[in-house]
Write an enzyme that holds these catalytic residues in place. Sequence first.
Site: not given
Ligand code: COA
Length: 326
Positions: A112, A252, A282
Amino acid sequence: MGVRIIGIGSYVPENVVTNFDLEKFLDTSDEWIRTRTGIVERRIAPPEMATSDLATEAAKMALKDAGVTPEELDMIIVGTASPDMFYPATACLVQKNLGIKGKPCFDMEAACPGFIYGLEVARGLLHLPNYKKILVIGAENLTKFMDPEDRATYVLFGDGAGAAVLTMDDTPYGIITSHLGGDGNLGDLLYLPAGGSRMPASRETVEKRLHYTVMKGREVFKYAVLNMQKAALKVLEQAELKKEDITWLVPHQANVRIIDATREKLGLPPEKVYINIDKYGNTSAASIPIALTEMKQKGLLKKGDLVLTVSFGAGFTWGANIIRWG
Ligand code: COA
């Protein structure tokens, strides 16, 4: 003498995919995506459109904005984690598309922060006599590397490209300072397992869906916040500027909650932060130049504004710079 952005441009594919569209084939909801990430819709390139196609359109716009012809360029750098192919470099394909030849062109894989890394490399090279004008592009087609059956990754990304033409001159404008960093120990938090020399493509890798991105979202989130904050504070310190001197924070666009955490650490009000993740998701290396282009088009960037850009990504890599716009 400083290195200045003299033209900027961007391109996103026409195809809009909303969160409601994703609900049709993934166990997800508009409400979940919107509240957890800030994303409402994203652009997804059609199958026949590769990264160099997006990059070329952004490049043409940046060249026009700069009033520079492709022949005047001395180098093309493309920051991308989703090249058309391993080789030739996407930058070479862009060069061909622009109808020129003979100039050095190469890709830079810094995920990124690829655009910010590209700016830094160009900034260094512009101090050498051989290079007067360098085109830096951040371009991605990452949706093709996300598993459409994996709700945890597929909903986050979008395709697009942004480009800038850089030169060195004696105006007071340009890149004041920058900071780049990386930590390979965190590589297993976000990676694409197969297709490289570690795990070449085979029937098995395809069957196991190993050509799609693997991500530990929560962990990435934690380190993203930490490194974005650190990088932003570092460039402020290097430039001997105070937080309140910053006109715009252009982060970003990975998650609106990561952006908010960075903004809060810097103590900036929400109106000083440019956010467009709702429209594009993203777009990795493209997110910052797309944002800068939009801001310029909306008349938000004034001569002399201090713009702090900051990014993080797979690797981990991170980077920030402060630009005196003009
Ligand atoms: N829709 C619905 N539920 C979803 C989902 C989706 N698209 N994706 C994940 N879930 C679920 C998970 O399975 C989890 O369920 P569980 O509690 O039954 O296991 C629940 O939502 C919570 O997941 P969690 O990972 O704790 O959510 P979060 O609040 O951390 O949000 C992200 C997840 C991915 C949005 C967040 O962690 C994030 O943005 N991380 C950084 C990713 C990123 O920026 N990557 C690129 C880097 S350049």
